[in-house]
Design a protein around this motif. Structure first.
Motif, PDB file in Angstrom:
ATOM      1  N   THR A 116      -1.507  -6.880  41.203  1.00  0.00           N
ATOM      2  CA  THR A 116      -0.856  -5.949  42.111  1.00  0.00           C
ATOM      3  C   THR A 116       0.480  -5.504  41.533  1.00  0.00           C
ATOM      4  O   THR A 116       0.924  -6.002  40.483  1.00  0.00           O
ATOM      5  CB  THR A 116      -0.627  -6.592  43.490  1.00  0.00           C
ATOM      6  OG1 THR A 116       0.312  -7.668  43.350  1.00  0.00           O
ATOM      7  CG2 THR A 116      -1.932  -7.127  44.052  1.00  0.00           C
ATOM      8  N   SER A 117       1.130  -4.573  42.207  1.00  0.00           N
ATOM      9  CA  SER A 117       2.441  -4.098  41.744  1.00  0.00           C
ATOM     10  C   SER A 117       3.496  -5.195  41.785  1.00  0.00           C
ATOM     11  O   SER A 117       4.514  -5.113  41.093  1.00  0.00           O
ATOM     12  CB  SER A 117       2.897  -2.915  42.606  1.00  0.00           C
ATOM     13  OG  SER A 117       2.952  -3.288  43.972  1.00  0.00           O
ATOM     14  N   LYS A 118       3.242  -6.258  42.592  1.00  0.00           N
ATOM     15  CA  LYS A 118       4.182  -7.374  42.683  1.00  0.00           C
ATOM     16  C   LYS A 118       3.860  -8.483  41.696  1.00  0.00           C
ATOM     17  O   LYS A 118       4.540  -9.514  41.677  1.00  0.00           O
ATOM     18  CB  LYS A 118       4.201  -7.920  44.109  1.00  0.00           C
ATOM     19  CG  LYS A 118       4.689  -6.901  45.138  1.00  0.00           C
ATOM     20  CD  LYS A 118       4.716  -7.496  46.533  1.00  0.00           C
ATOM     21  CE  LYS A 118       5.216  -6.477  47.559  1.00  0.00           C
ATOM     22  NZ  LYS A 118       5.240  -7.043  48.934  1.00  0.00           N
ATOM     23  N   GLY A 149      -9.158   4.149  54.353  1.00  0.00           N
ATOM     24  CA  GLY A 149      -9.075   4.962  53.144  1.00  0.00           C
ATOM     25  C   GLY A 149      -9.316   4.222  51.857  1.00  0.00           C
ATOM     26  O   GLY A 149      -9.171   4.792  50.783  1.00  0.00           O
ATOM     27  N   GLY A 150      -9.711   2.924  51.930  1.00  0.00           N
ATOM     28  CA  GLY A 150     -10.019   2.183  50.715  1.00  0.00           C
ATOM     29  C   GLY A 150      -8.769   1.781  49.948  1.00  0.00           C
ATOM     30  O   GLY A 150      -7.659   1.761  50.473  1.00  0.00           O
ATOM     31  N   ASN A 151      -8.948   1.469  48.688  1.00  0.00           N
ATOM     32  CA  ASN A 151      -7.852   1.024  47.828  1.00  0.00           C
ATOM     33  C   ASN A 151      -7.684   1.979  46.657  1.00  0.00           C
ATOM     34  O   ASN A 151      -8.609   2.679  46.265  1.00  0.00           O
ATOM     35  CB  ASN A 151      -8.137  -0.383  47.286  1.00  0.00           C
ATOM     36  CG  ASN A 151      -8.237  -1.409  48.391  1.00  0.00           C
ATOM     37  OD1 ASN A 151      -7.260  -1.715  49.051  1.00  0.00           O
ATOM     38  ND2 ASN A 151      -9.429  -1.942  48.594  1.00  0.00           N
ATOM     39  N   ARG A 152      -6.483   1.960  46.093  1.00  0.00           N
ATOM     40  CA  ARG A 152      -6.192   2.678  44.856  1.00  0.00           C
ATOM     41  C   ARG A 152      -5.612   1.683  43.874  1.00  0.00           C
ATOM     42  O   ARG A 152      -4.589   1.057  44.144  1.00  0.00           O
ATOM     43  CB  ARG A 152      -5.220   3.829  45.094  1.00  0.00           C
ATOM     44  CG  ARG A 152      -5.830   4.992  45.842  1.00  0.00           C
ATOM     45  CD  ARG A 152      -4.949   6.208  45.761  1.00  0.00           C
ATOM     46  NE  ARG A 152      -5.580   7.370  46.355  1.00  0.00           N
ATOM     47  CZ  ARG A 152      -5.125   8.608  46.246  1.00  0.00           C
ATOM     48  NH1 ARG A 152      -4.037   8.833  45.557  1.00  0.00           N
ATOM     49  NH2 ARG A 152      -5.743   9.607  46.811  1.00  0.00           N
ATOM     50  N   ILE A 153      -6.270   1.540  42.736  1.00  0.00           N
ATOM     51  CA  ILE A 153      -5.893   0.526  41.766  1.00  0.00           C
ATOM     52  C   ILE A 153      -5.696   1.187  40.407  1.00  0.00           C
ATOM     53  O   ILE A 153      -6.595   1.891  39.919  1.00  0.00           O
ATOM     54  CB  ILE A 153      -6.981  -0.565  41.658  1.00  0.00           C
ATOM     55  CG1 ILE A 153      -7.332  -1.106  43.054  1.00  0.00           C
ATOM     56  CG2 ILE A 153      -6.531  -1.684  40.734  1.00  0.00           C
ATOM     57  CD1 ILE A 153      -8.547  -1.996  43.063  1.00  0.00           C
ATOM     58  N   ASN A 154      -4.554   0.967  39.801  1.00  0.00           N
ATOM     59  CA  ASN A 154      -4.328   1.455  38.445  1.00  0.00           C
ATOM     60  C   ASN A 154      -5.238   0.703  37.483  1.00  0.00           C
ATOM     61  O   ASN A 154      -5.285  -0.533  37.492  1.00  0.00           O
ATOM     62  CB  ASN A 154      -2.870   1.264  38.038  1.00  0.00           C
ATOM     63  CG  ASN A 154      -1.940   2.228  38.754  1.00  0.00           C
ATOM     64  OD1 ASN A 154      -2.391   3.194  39.348  1.00  0.00           O
ATOM     65  ND2 ASN A 154      -0.654   1.955  38.702  1.00  0.00           N
ATOM     66  N   LEU A 155      -5.946   1.448  36.637  1.00  0.00           N
ATOM     67  CA  LEU A 155      -6.878   0.797  35.725  1.00  0.00           C
ATOM     68  C   LEU A 155      -6.176  -0.103  34.724  1.00  0.00           C
ATOM     69  O   LEU A 155      -6.758  -1.072  34.243  1.00  0.00           O
ATOM     70  CB  LEU A 155      -7.719   1.850  34.988  1.00  0.00           C
ATOM     71  CG  LEU A 155      -9.124   2.057  35.568  1.00  0.00           C
ATOM     72  CD1 LEU A 155      -9.051   2.746  36.922  1.00  0.00           C
ATOM     73  CD2 LEU A 155     -10.006   2.841  34.627  1.00  0.00           C
TER      74      LEU A 155
END
Length: 265
Positions: A116-118, A149-155
């Protein structure tokens, strides 16, 4: 043909008096002609093959490796783009990208492990919806089906991706929260045409409000707001934020931070 020719042409096609198309509208050609690629087309393929992102979608086999590219990537200077883009040359990144792409094409679930971003590691079993590319960040992100709306994940944060079972039904597209902003554009230095092209990927409405001035309303998803602010600022004084006040404050705050970097108040 003349305008009245449609009366005769349509009847001749339907009755097969002119055997140009079948009754269902398909072509009667049984063996479509095949031609070789021209030198220009081969050179264009060589040019596209220089883009490191092309490897994500498959191994490009050039029909003529000796065809020189039309131009090199060094011919372009890109402004307002992050320097920490995704590692497109990494074999692990390419493998994860292709796994997600296969899951989308075959309507399958995928098991992901990502940070995650953290900085905390998470495990997720999901159904991919689409892949998005941010030109400003030079990054891909995965949008998944799911609640809210689901998730958004940076590849680039995904460390492993494994194919799961085939989904029996296709869920509806995830709904994302939308926002709008209103801008005033001053059509100098071809700003109107540049803005229409620059924001062509967004929902927008543009109307003239005076000589050389236009009001543009953009629709975008909440997660893209920071990127929209950066894109608006790239037009300098030719584009001014009018509403809502929250978006105007974001633009002001961004400008103040940029001025602070240069030691100006």
């Amino acid at each position: 043909a003349f305008s009245e020719s449609a009366i005769a042409i349509e009847a001749a096609l339907k009755s097969q008096r002119w055997p140009l198309v079948l009754p269902n509208g398909a072509t009667p050609v049984r063996h479509p002609p095949v031609r070789g690629l021209t030198l220009l087309e081969r050179r264009w393929l060589s040019t596209v093959a220089q883009d490191p992102r092309i490897k994500l979608f498959g191994d490009l086999i050039l029909p003529d490796p000796d065809a020189p590219p039309l131009f090199s990537p060094e011919a372009f200077i890109v402004y307002d783009q992050s320097l920490d883009g995704d590692p497109y040359d990494s074999p692990d990144y390419i493998a994860r990208f292709r796994t997600i792409l296969t899951a989308m094409r075959e309507n399958r679930r995928v098991k992901l492990a990502f940070y995650t971003s953290k900085g905390s590691e998470m495990l997720l079993s999901c159904q991919p919806y689409r892949l998005e590319y941010s030109r400003k960040d030079d990054k891909f992100r995965l949008v998944t089906h799911g609640k809210n709306g689901g998730n958004r994940i940076n590849l680039s944060r995904i460390v492993s991706a494994d194919l799961g079972p085939i989904c029996q039904a296709q869920p509806p597209a995830p709904r994302r929260k939308k926002r709008t902003c209103t801008l005033e554009l001053k059509d100098e230095r071809n700003a109107l045409e540049r803005a229409m092209i620059h924001f062509s990927d967004l929902e927008k409405r543009t109307e003239s409000v005076g000589e050389g001035r236009y009001r543009m309303t953009l629709g975008y998803e909440c997660e893209d707001e920071t990127e929209i602010v950066i894109r608006v600022l790239s037009f300098g004084p030719m584009l001014r934020a009018l509403a809502p006040e929250r978006f105007v404050n974001l633009v002001r705050s961004r400008i103040q931070r940029q001025l602070a970097l240069f030691g100006r108040e």
